[in-house]
Structure formats: C-alpha cells, structure tokens
Design a protein around this motif. Structure first.
Motif, PDB file in Angstrom:
ATOM      1  N   ALA A   8       0.866  -1.259   0.040  1.00  0.00           N
ATOM      2  CA  ALA A   8       0.019  -0.089  -0.063  1.00  0.00           C
ATOM      3  C   ALA A   8       0.897   1.293  -0.019  1.00  0.00           C
ATOM      4  CB  ALA A   8      -0.878  -0.076   1.187  1.00  0.00           C
ATOM      5  N   GLN A   9       0.252   2.453  -0.534  1.00  0.00           N
ATOM      6  CA  GLN A   9       1.050   3.466  -0.669  1.00  0.00           C
ATOM      7  C   GLN A   9       1.454   4.210   0.655  1.00  0.00           C
ATOM      8  OE1 GLN A   9       1.284   5.430  -4.123  1.00  0.00           O
ATOM      9  NE2 GLN A   9       3.020   6.325  -2.829  1.00  0.00           N
ATOM     10  N   LEU A  10       0.571   3.943   1.433  1.00  0.00           N
ATOM     11  CA  LEU A  10       0.931   4.643   2.771  1.00  0.00           C
ATOM     12  C   LEU A  10       2.199   3.994   3.747  1.00  0.00           C
ATOM     13  CD1 LEU A  10       0.131   7.024   4.829  1.00  0.00           C
ATOM     14  CD2 LEU A  10      -1.397   5.423   5.718  1.00  0.00           C
ATOM     15  N   THR A  11       2.451   2.819   3.093  1.00  0.00           N
ATOM     16  CA  THR A  11       3.589   1.975   3.877  1.00  0.00           C
ATOM     17  C   THR A  11       4.910   2.420   3.222  1.00  0.00           C
ATOM     18  OG1 THR A  11       2.296   0.014   3.811  1.00  0.00           O
ATOM     19  CG2 THR A  11       4.807  -0.141   4.055  1.00  0.00           C
ATOM     20  N   CYS A 193      -2.578  -4.815   9.127  1.00  0.00           N
ATOM     21  CA  CYS A 193      -1.313  -4.452   9.922  1.00  0.00           C
ATOM     22  C   CYS A 193      -1.595  -4.619  11.409  1.00  0.00           C
ATOM     23  CB  CYS A 193      -0.932  -2.763   9.966  1.00  0.00           C
ATOM     24  SG  CYS A 193      -2.365  -1.791  10.828  1.00  0.00           S
ATOM     25  N   ASP A 194      -0.651  -4.463  12.383  1.00  0.00           N
ATOM     26  CA  ASP A 194      -0.799  -4.567  13.512  1.00  0.00           C
ATOM     27  C   ASP A 194      -0.705  -2.964  14.350  1.00  0.00           C
ATOM     28  OD1 ASP A 194      -1.198  -5.647  16.186  1.00  0.00           O
ATOM     29  OD2 ASP A 194       0.238  -7.411  15.650  1.00  0.00           O
ATOM     30  N   ALA A 195      -0.773  -3.005  15.728  1.00  0.00           N
ATOM     31  CA  ALA A 195      -0.846  -1.751  16.372  1.00  0.00           C
ATOM     32  C   ALA A 195      -0.829  -2.321  17.863  1.00  0.00           C
ATOM     33  CB  ALA A 195      -1.792  -0.786  16.166  1.00  0.00           C
ATOM     34  N   SER A 196      -0.576  -1.102  18.764  1.00  0.00           N
ATOM     35  CA  SER A 196      -0.632  -1.307  20.135  1.00  0.00           C
ATOM     36  C   SER A 196      -1.893  -1.687  20.473  1.00  0.00           C
ATOM     37  CB  SER A 196      -0.056  -0.272  20.784  1.00  0.00           C
ATOM     38  OG  SER A 196      -1.094   0.902  20.485  1.00  0.00           O
ATOM     39  N   GLU A 213       2.940   4.956  13.068  1.00  0.00           N
ATOM     40  CA  GLU A 213       3.351   4.026  14.112  1.00  0.00           C
ATOM     41  C   GLU A 213       2.801   2.878  14.029  1.00  0.00           C
ATOM     42  OE1 GLU A 213       4.273   4.246  18.585  1.00  0.00           O
ATOM     43  OE2 GLU A 213       5.203   5.951  17.589  1.00  0.00           O
ATOM     44  N   ARG A 214       2.227   2.166  12.809  1.00  0.00           N
ATOM     45  CA  ARG A 214       1.620   0.763  12.846  1.00  0.00           C
ATOM     46  C   ARG A 214       2.598  -0.122  12.870  1.00  0.00           C
ATOM     47  NH1 ARG A 214      -3.473   1.070   8.898  1.00  0.00           N
ATOM     48  NH2 ARG A 214      -3.717   3.215   8.590  1.00  0.00           N
ATOM     49  N   LEU A 215       2.291  -1.453  13.276  1.00  0.00           N
ATOM     50  CA  LEU A 215       3.492  -2.404  13.582  1.00  0.00           C
ATOM     51  C   LEU A 215       3.368  -3.621  12.847  1.00  0.00           C
ATOM     52  CD1 LEU A 215       3.019  -2.347  17.688  1.00  0.00           C
ATOM     53  CD2 LEU A 215       4.918  -0.908  16.035  1.00  0.00           C
ATOM     54  N   SER A 237      -3.616  -6.158   1.418  1.00  0.00           N
ATOM     55  CA  SER A 237      -2.922  -4.770   0.957  1.00  0.00           C
ATOM     56  C   SER A 237      -2.255  -4.387   2.462  1.00  0.00           C
ATOM     57  CB  SER A 237      -3.580  -3.692   0.515  1.00  0.00           C
ATOM     58  OG  SER A 237      -2.812  -2.790   0.082  1.00  0.00           O
ATOM     59  N   ILE A 238      -0.850  -4.546   2.559  1.00  0.00           N
ATOM     60  CA  ILE A 238      -0.272  -4.077   3.873  1.00  0.00           C
ATOM     61  C   ILE A 238      -0.174  -2.763   3.666  1.00  0.00           C
ATOM     62  CG2 ILE A 238       1.813  -4.669   5.083  1.00  0.00           C
ATOM     63  CD1 ILE A 238       2.366  -7.131   3.850  1.00  0.00           C
ATOM     64  N   GLU A 239      -0.929  -1.999   4.773  1.00  0.00           N
ATOM     65  CA  GLU A 239      -0.715  -0.666   4.984  1.00  0.00           C
ATOM     66  C   GLU A 239      -0.176  -0.409   6.398  1.00  0.00           C
ATOM     67  OE1 GLU A 239      -3.544   2.828   3.933  1.00  0.00           O
ATOM     68  OE2 GLU A 239      -4.428   2.144   5.708  1.00  0.00           O
ATOM     69  N   LEU A 240       1.034  -0.275   6.385  1.00  0.00           N
ATOM     70  CA  LEU A 240       1.697  -0.239   7.774  1.00  0.00           C
ATOM     71  C   LEU A 240       2.671   0.821   7.612  1.00  0.00           C
ATOM     72  CD1 LEU A 240       2.995  -3.639   8.896  1.00  0.00           C
ATOM     73  CD2 LEU A 240       4.056  -1.412   9.820  1.00  0.00           C
ATOM     74  N   PRO A 241       2.382   1.961   7.614  1.00  0.00           N
ATOM     75  CA  PRO A 241       3.323   3.091   7.899  1.00  0.00           C
ATOM     76  C   PRO A 241       4.089   3.077   9.230  1.00  0.00           C
ATOM     77  CG  PRO A 241       1.068   4.017   8.266  1.00  0.00           C
ATOM     78  CD  PRO A 241       1.082   2.663   7.864  1.00  0.00           C
ATOM     79  N   ASN A 242       5.322   3.403   9.278  1.00  0.00           N
ATOM     80  CA  ASN A 242       6.206   3.175  10.433  1.00  0.00           C
ATOM     81  C   ASN A 242       7.338   4.268  10.248  1.00  0.00           C
ATOM     82  OD1 ASN A 242       8.186   2.598  12.658  1.00  0.00           O
ATOM     83  ND2 ASN A 242       6.389   1.358  13.436  1.00  0.00           N
TER      84      ASN A 242
END
Length: 280
Positions: A8-11, A193-196, A213-215, A237-242
């Motif tokens: 994904a673009q945001l990643t 994605c994952d997250a806290s 800050e996704r994980l 779709s892996i959307e995982l910005p960090n």
C-alpha cells in the motif's frame, strides 16, 4: 494456503508509482496499491499518472514485464462539498494500469448527503467496471461497521464493497465475528497491520499512530487472526506506515519486513471463514 499481498502507498508514502512497483517486485509482493487521489497531507508528494504519461507508460511496461499488478487506486474520500466527477481521472488511470478497485472513505457526519454521494461514486465507477470499496475509519464520519453496513444497505449499485482494515476494526471496538454475517460478494481486499492493543483516547494520538506508527503483524496487540478468519480469503494490502523503521532501514527493507511478517503470520494463523485451521 496461498496468500496474495499488496504494498500500500501509505507504507512507502513518498515513493512514486514506478518506485513502489519496483520495491514491491523486489520484495515479492503480488500487487501494489497506488494513491492517485491525494489527501493534502504534510509532505505528501503528488505523482499524477493521468498527467505524467511517460511515468504511466513506464509503469505499464514494468507491470507487464514482471507480472506485478495494481490492486486498487485510492483514496476517493466523501466530504462536505466533494465533487465526485473530480475522481474520474483517477478511474481512467485505474483502468489504464489494470486496477479493479477504488478505495473510498467518508469524512462527513451528514448521513443523507454521504449516502447520496457514495451512490454517485459507485455509479461513476461502474462505468469503468471498478468496484468502490468503503473503508471505515474511527476518526472519520463513517467510523465503524454499523455505519458502513448502513451505507451499503442504502446503495443501489452492485459494485459497492466493504474494505476491512485490521487497525480500524480494533480501534472501533467492533466484534470480528460480525464479519461472518456479511455476504462474500462485498469483500474484494483488506488492509492489514498490527498496532498497540491500547486504544488512544485522543483523536490526535490515534491519527498519529495510524499514519506513523503501525506495527508488523504479530508485534502488537490486535487480534488479527480473529478478524481475518471471519472473512473470506482476499488479497491483503499491507498498509503499515512506521516512520521510525523507515528512518532506520529505508522503504524497501521496511516493505520487505512487512511482507515477511505478514506471510509468517498468515501461514500460521489464518484460514479464512470457509476453511478450518490445521491441528496443532
């Protein structure tokens, strides 16, 4: 089980379409998800394939030579004063690069207005044989599964879909088992994605985490398997910005780790609503 993944673009936010395609191919993704409708975020760079025909032709050639595909084009937001016709250029681009889906979200509280505009968006997209996949976002106007299902129920076009994001399901406190009740035809792809586990109380902090800050899958506290196992298997779709990870290793290594963690997690835990988990 064979899973398919999109980058994904945001990643890899500020990558151009050809750059994200090369990163995705190098890492082993099946698809890319491209942003061609912009949100006006800070530091967001606009790469308009409708205007940049050289880049579009380069991308199309790269896709043909590698077998990589474009999954979806984002983000057709519905907000007060939106002009749906302004999204037509992005739909033409979607057809040109082989995408099948337009991602949408709703950012107004005016229910009658946003249902009308979502129908208008679906009607326009139907002319290009594109689905419109509605993503609910806890900080937006349509913020949970109930809101989303009400929109779909009041949509007159059969190209309407529901795009589930594991982050948003958790933040909205929706029961993943309710996904089992939704007909399969509405699921075309999902964001993972994952997250806290802790859900921020302040909107600003929730916004910061979802954008910065996704994980990696398995690193946080979202019960991803419970979400995905109540849905059909679809492309993820892996959307995982960090931003911290990107600053340390760069976009391509970050994208690679996103994919490795997602594959490992899905192969271990995900069987989908129509299959049964392997015995331990």
């Amino acid at each position: 089980m064979d899973f398919e993944f999109s980058l994904a673009q945001l990643t890899v936010l500020n990558s151009s379409p050809i750059e994200i395609a090369k990163i995705a191919h190098n890492c082993g993704y099946n698809y890319v998800s491209l942003r061609q409708i912009y949100m006006g975020l800070n530091n967001e760079i606009r790469y308009d394939l409708k205007k940049d025909k050289k880049m579009k032709n380069e991308l199309r050639s790269y896709l043909k030579n590698t077998g990589l595909k474009v999954l979806d084009i984002e983000l057709a937001r519905i907000f007060d004063g939106v002009e749906i016709k302004e999204y037509e250029d992005a739909m033409e681009t979607a057809v040109d690069v082989g995408a099948k889906h337009i991602l949408s979200s709703i950012w107004t509280e005016n229910k009658g207005y946003y249902i009308e505009k979502f129908n208008e968006l679906c009607e326009l997209a139907s002319q290009y044989n594109l689905t419109v996949d509605l993503e609910y976002v806890p900080i937006a106007g349509v913020k949970n599964l109930d809101d989303t299902l009400e929109v779909i129920k009041n949509t007159d076009f059969d190209n309407a879909g529901i795009m589930i994001d594991t982050h948003h399901v958790h933040r909205a406190k929706d029961n993943p088992k309710r996904l089992m009740e939704i007909p399969e035809k509405y699921f075309n792809f999902a964001h993972i994605c994952d997250a806290s586990k802790l859900i921020p109380k302040e909107k600003d902090e929730m916004t910061r985490i979802l954008r910065e800050e996704r994980l990696y899958l398995g690193e946080g506290g979202i019960d991803i398997k419970d979400i995905l196992n109540n849905m059909p298997i679809v492309p993820y779709s892996i959307e995982l910005p960090n931003l911290k990870k990107v600053s340390l290793v760069g976009y391509e290594e970050h994208a690679k780790q996103c994919l490795i963690s997602a594959k490992n997690y899905c192969e271990k835990y995900v069987h989908g609503r129509y299959s049964y988990p392997k015995e331990a």
